[in-house]
Scaffold this active site. Structure first.
Site, PDB file in Angstrom:
ATOM      1  N   SER A   1       0.654  -1.569  -0.157  1.00 47.02           N
ATOM      2  CA  SER A   1      -0.616  -0.093   0.195  1.00 47.02           C
ATOM      3  C   SER A   1       1.168   1.326  -0.333  1.00 47.02           C
ATOM      4  O   SER A   1       0.339   2.364  -0.384  1.00 47.02           O
ATOM      5  CB  SER A   1      -0.950   0.301   1.267  1.00 47.02           C
ATOM      6  OG  SER A   1      -1.832   0.867   1.407  1.00 47.02           O
ATOM      7  N   LEU A  42       3.885   1.297  -1.317  1.00 42.86           N
ATOM      8  CA  LEU A  42       4.433   2.374  -2.849  1.00 42.86           C
ATOM      9  C   LEU A  42       3.130   2.390  -3.869  1.00 42.86           C
ATOM     10  O   LEU A  42       3.626   3.482  -4.770  1.00 42.86           O
ATOM     11  CB  LEU A  42       4.860   1.047  -3.331  1.00 42.86           C
ATOM     12  CG  LEU A  42       6.173   0.347  -2.749  1.00 42.86           C
ATOM     13  CD1 LEU A  42       6.467  -0.967  -2.672  1.00 42.86           C
ATOM     14  CD2 LEU A  42       6.745   1.462  -2.349  1.00 42.86           C
ATOM     15  N   GLY A  43       1.746   2.006  -3.589  1.00 44.57           N
ATOM     16  CA  GLY A  43       0.859   2.160  -4.053  1.00 44.57           C
ATOM     17  C   GLY A  43       0.157   3.717  -4.394  1.00 44.57           C
ATOM     18  O   GLY A  43      -0.590   4.495  -4.958  1.00 44.57           O
ATOM     19  N   ASP A  76       1.065 -20.447  -9.133  1.00 45.47           N
ATOM     20  CA  ASP A  76      -0.122 -21.844  -8.909  1.00 45.47           C
ATOM     21  C   ASP A  76       0.761 -22.981  -7.767  1.00 45.47           C
ATOM     22  O   ASP A  76       1.911 -22.076  -8.689  1.00 45.47           O
ATOM     23  CB  ASP A  76      -0.150 -22.189 -10.489  1.00 45.47           C
ATOM     24  CG  ASP A  76      -0.896 -21.826 -11.542  1.00 45.47           C
ATOM     25  OD1 ASP A  76      -2.247 -21.746 -10.594  1.00 45.47           O
ATOM     26  OD2 ASP A  76      -0.754 -21.439 -12.337  1.00 45.47           O
ATOM     27  N   THR A 129       7.903 -12.959 -11.730  1.00 43.91           N
ATOM     28  CA  THR A 129       7.854 -11.059 -12.897  1.00 43.91           C
ATOM     29  C   THR A 129       6.921 -10.658 -12.033  1.00 43.91           C
ATOM     30  O   THR A 129       6.057 -11.113 -12.178  1.00 43.91           O
ATOM     31  CB  THR A 129       8.576 -11.612 -13.821  1.00 43.91           C
ATOM     32  OG1 THR A 129       9.373 -12.580 -14.453  1.00 43.91           O
ATOM     33  CG2 THR A 129       7.936 -10.796 -15.259  1.00 43.91           C
ATOM     34  N   LEU A 130       7.599  -9.118 -12.077  1.00 42.70           N
ATOM     35  CA  LEU A 130       6.803  -8.516 -11.320  1.00 42.70           C
ATOM     36  C   LEU A 130       6.748  -7.469 -12.822  1.00 42.70           C
ATOM     37  O   LEU A 130       7.392  -6.954 -13.586  1.00 42.70           O
ATOM     38  CB  LEU A 130       7.015  -7.526 -10.090  1.00 42.70           C
ATOM     39  CG  LEU A 130       7.492  -8.360  -9.367  1.00 42.70           C
ATOM     40  CD1 LEU A 130       8.156  -7.382  -7.961  1.00 42.70           C
ATOM     41  CD2 LEU A 130       5.626  -9.716  -8.525  1.00 42.70           C
ATOM     42  N   GLU A 131       5.079  -6.799 -13.035  1.00 41.32           N
ATOM     43  CA  GLU A 131       4.589  -5.721 -13.858  1.00 41.32           C
ATOM     44  C   GLU A 131       4.411  -4.414 -13.236  1.00 41.32           C
ATOM     45  O   GLU A 131       3.906  -4.340 -12.179  1.00 41.32           O
ATOM     46  CB  GLU A 131       3.715  -6.182 -14.795  1.00 41.32           C
ATOM     47  CG  GLU A 131       3.095  -7.319 -15.273  1.00 41.32           C
ATOM     48  CD  GLU A 131       2.517  -8.549 -14.756  1.00 41.32           C
ATOM     49  OE1 GLU A 131       1.481  -8.112 -13.606  1.00 41.32           O
ATOM     50  OE2 GLU A 131       2.743  -9.859 -15.166  1.00 41.32           O
ATOM     51  N   TYR A 141       1.204 -26.644 -11.558  1.00 45.74           N
ATOM     52  CA  TYR A 141       1.961 -25.859 -13.098  1.00 45.74           C
ATOM     53  C   TYR A 141       3.685 -26.758 -12.839  1.00 45.74           C
ATOM     54  O   TYR A 141       4.141 -27.075 -12.644  1.00 45.74           O
ATOM     55  CB  TYR A 141       2.313 -24.576 -11.743  1.00 45.74           C
ATOM     56  CG  TYR A 141       2.940 -23.521 -12.913  1.00 45.74           C
ATOM     57  CD1 TYR A 141       2.143 -23.105 -13.797  1.00 45.74           C
ATOM     58  CD2 TYR A 141       4.422 -23.224 -14.050  1.00 45.74           C
ATOM     59  CE1 TYR A 141       2.655 -22.441 -15.010  1.00 45.74           C
ATOM     60  CE2 TYR A 141       4.704 -22.429 -14.526  1.00 45.74           C
ATOM     61  CZ  TYR A 141       3.899 -21.723 -15.721  1.00 45.74           C
ATOM     62  OH  TYR A 141       3.794 -21.255 -15.971  1.00 45.74           O
ATOM     63  N   LYS A 197       5.107 -22.418 -19.689  1.00 41.21           N
ATOM     64  CA  LYS A 197       6.171 -21.683 -20.346  1.00 41.21           C
ATOM     65  C   LYS A 197       6.845 -20.887 -19.060  1.00 41.21           C
ATOM     66  O   LYS A 197       8.225 -20.467 -19.598  1.00 41.21           O
ATOM     67  CB  LYS A 197       5.586 -21.189 -20.626  1.00 41.21           C
ATOM     68  CG  LYS A 197       4.235 -19.859 -20.282  1.00 41.21           C
ATOM     69  CD  LYS A 197       3.901 -19.981 -22.105  1.00 41.21           C
ATOM     70  CE  LYS A 197       2.471 -18.696 -21.761  1.00 41.21           C
ATOM     71  NZ  LYS A 197       1.096 -18.752 -22.713  1.00 41.21           N
TER      72      LYS A 197
END
EC number: 3.5.4.30
Length: 178
Positions: A97, A99-100, A113, A121-123, A156, A159
């Site tokens: 929160s 950082l948001g 999964d 990996t973070l977006e 999982y 890919k």
């Protein structure tokens, strides 16, 4: 059922849940803090200015302990932590929160999964009018773990299994079942 710090510690000690590197201070009452890694990837410009989902997307990846995220810029980043989930546990990725509230949006599809192994990996997206300096090692989010009612029939093995670093989209590998 959300897993408690007591259960998480026991699983880590038994190595049924692997998170490395891990400092005990990262373990919260109902989650484990994740930290920003040092690889960042941005989508390369295409001659057409269009991303085609059927073709491999090209990324420029850099390794750095600091990254300046410009206003309205999107970048892929990675966690420092490499995780290995057992086949009966899933995890949710939640941003912080604090950082948001600065306009830094942290996402990753939000779900990990059972059976996943790798760095997450973070977006990251900067919705602020000012640039945001990102530093490797900073807490950027948390993993909330939940025990499933049974072991996954098909854990999982997709890919992104075993990924390290900021891993670009592999959507071009998808296929449609008709």
């Amino acid at each position: 059922m959300i897993l408690s710090d007591k259960t998480l510690l026991k699983m880590i000690e038994e190595r049924t849940l692997i998170i490395e590197p891990l400092d005990r201070k990262q373990i919260q009452p109902a989650s484990i803090d994740i930290r920003l890694g040092n690889t960042f990837s941005i989508v390369e410009d295409s001659p057409t200015g269009i991303i085609n989902l059927e073709k491999e997307i090209q990324y420029k990846t850099i390794t750095s302990d600091t990254y300046i995220l410009l206003p309205n810029q999107f970048v892929l980043a990675t966690t420092m932590e490499y995780i290995n989930l057992p086949n009966n546990v899933t995890a949710f990725v939640e941003g912080r929160s604090s950082l948001g509230r600065m306009g830094l949006f942290i996402q990753n599809a939000g779900w990990v999964d059972p059976g996943f192994e790798g760095q997450i990996t973070l977006e990251l997206f900067n919705a602020n009018r000012c640039a945001i300096e990102l530093k490797a090692g900073r807490r950027v989010g948390q993993l909330v773990f939940a025990k499933m009612d049974d072991t996954a029939l098909n854990p999982y093995n997709g890919k992104y299994q075993g990924q390290k670093g900021a891993t670009g989209s592999r959507v071009f590998l998808d296929y449609e079942i008709e």
